[in-house]
Design an enzyme around this catalytic site. Structure first.
Site, PDB file in Angstrom:
ATOM      1  CB  SER A  17      -7.722 -39.995  39.977  1.00  0.00           C
ATOM      2  OG  SER A  17      -6.995 -40.254  41.139  1.00  0.00           O
ATOM      3  CG  ASP A  26     -10.077 -55.468  35.345  1.00  0.00           C
ATOM      4  OD1 ASP A  26     -10.610 -55.151  34.259  1.00  0.00           O
ATOM      5  OD2 ASP A  26      -8.936 -55.115  35.675  1.00  0.00           O
ATOM      6  CE  LYS A  82      -3.671 -37.764  38.918  1.00  0.00           C
ATOM      7  NZ  LYS A  82      -3.507 -38.783  39.946  1.00  0.00           N
TER       8      LYS A  82
END
Length: 343
Positions: free
Chosen positions: A290, A301, A315
């Site tokens: 999460s 990223d 999740k």
């Protein structure tokens, strides 16, 4: 930076011609036709079931079933559960200290909380809880499992556990204790290199993180940071955004997408005077879920940090807590989240 998602309703006032009004009435009749079946079943149960059942009990069960049929993370919270949910993100509670979820239809340990009875008893991420006090967890709801595992401090609870990769389950008796919600731990490893451990994302996580970073700055000049998100089951969306923002000066952190095309919402990093810009390593494992995945994904990223460890829990959904008038509430999946690269 505190971000709050507001849920609201839009009232559209439309003047319709008489013929359109008839069409609307027919449409409304079709919409509520399934409720006639529900009302009929409710009536039969109340009249003919083998024992008396309170109507509220029947309605609660119907609402639970409706939500739990949607996905493993949507659920109905009665008044007691709704209060417990607030406690678990802001205060302390009595229990064993594990975050659990329903994964592939099985009650699964997402992660044990450090320095708690479950952690000390050897429970691990990926463990399957087969029984609670000798009763099978097959078809158990998530909130019912939470209710059974929690209990008064000093009382025992016996769990039948199947460790990942093992063939035979074991029984583990754990003594419940008060579980403090302390989410940040930190230390200087050696001159210039610091270690920061986030155990969860609750209402004070970002505040505790900045306090820890200020304390570390007083001891050394940062040359490298290890951010440990292993066995961190996640928590509040706004906290994951503000934690990532502490290590990013610009760019997209995460975006969420609801059912409507125009419901996409971007969360953007802002430059702050105390942003950490030294090289970073982020540690993750199967218990990182999460909010942990949001932080790790954003830093990866943007090539801000190197990720080390193993694949995370996976999740990718956002739940909104919706209070109801009687003090109960809904935990409803309202969006999916994506890292800056669209993962």
């Amino acid at each position: 930076m505190r971000l709050t998602i507001w849920l609201g309703s839009l009232l559209l006032v439309v003047t319709l011609a008489a013929t359109a009004g008839l069409g609307l009435a027919e449409s409304e009749d079709n919409r509520y036709e399934p409720l006639k079946r529900f009302s009929q079943v409710l009536d039969y149960v109340e009249k003919f079931y083998v024992r008396d059942v309170e109507r509220n009990e029947l309605i609660d069960g119907a609402v639970r079933g409706m939500l739990e049929d949607l996905d493993p993370h949507s659920s109905y919270l009665d008044r007691e559960e709704f209060e417990e949910m607030h406690v678990s993100t802001s205060g302390e509670f009595s229990g064993v200290g594990i975050e659990i979820s329903i994964k592939d239809g099985r009650l699964t340990v997402v992660s044990p909380i450090e320095d708690t009875p479950a952690y000390n008893a050897g429970l691990e991420s990926g463990d399957i809880i087969l029984e609670i006090e000798g009763v099978s967890t097959q078809d158990i709801t998530l909130m019912e499992a939470v209710r059974q595992i929690r209990g008064p401090r000093g009382s025992p609870v016996t769990l039948t556990i199947l460790h990942e990769g093992d063939q035979s389950p074991i029984k583990v008796t754990i003594i419940r204790d008060t579980i403090p919600i302390v989410s940040v731990k930190s230390e200087v490893l050696e001159d210039g290199y610091v270690y920061v451990r986030l155990t969860r994302f609750n209402e004070r996580t970002t505040e505790e993180l900045h306090e820890a970073l200020d304390d570390l700055r007083g001891q050394t000049t940062f040359r490298g940071v290890i951010l440990d998100l292993r066995d961190n089951p996640g928590g509040l969306l706004d906290q994951s955004v503000s934690v990532a923002d502490a290590f990013l000066s610009e760019g997209l952190i995460v975006y969420i997408q609801g059912r409507e095309e125009n419901s996409k919402r971007d969360y953007i990093a802002t430059q702050q005077s105390d942003d950490v810009d030294s090289p970073m390593v982020v540690l993750i494992n199967a218990g990182s879920a999460s909010a942990s995945e949001i932080v790790a994904g954003a830093l990866q990223d943007h090539e801000r940090a190197t990720l080390l460890g193993e694949p995370s829990f996976g999740k990718g959904s956002v739940q909104t807590i919706i209070p109801l008038d009687d003090g109960s509430g809904l935990r409803l999946t309202t969006a999916l989240y994506y890292t800056p690269s669209g993962r």
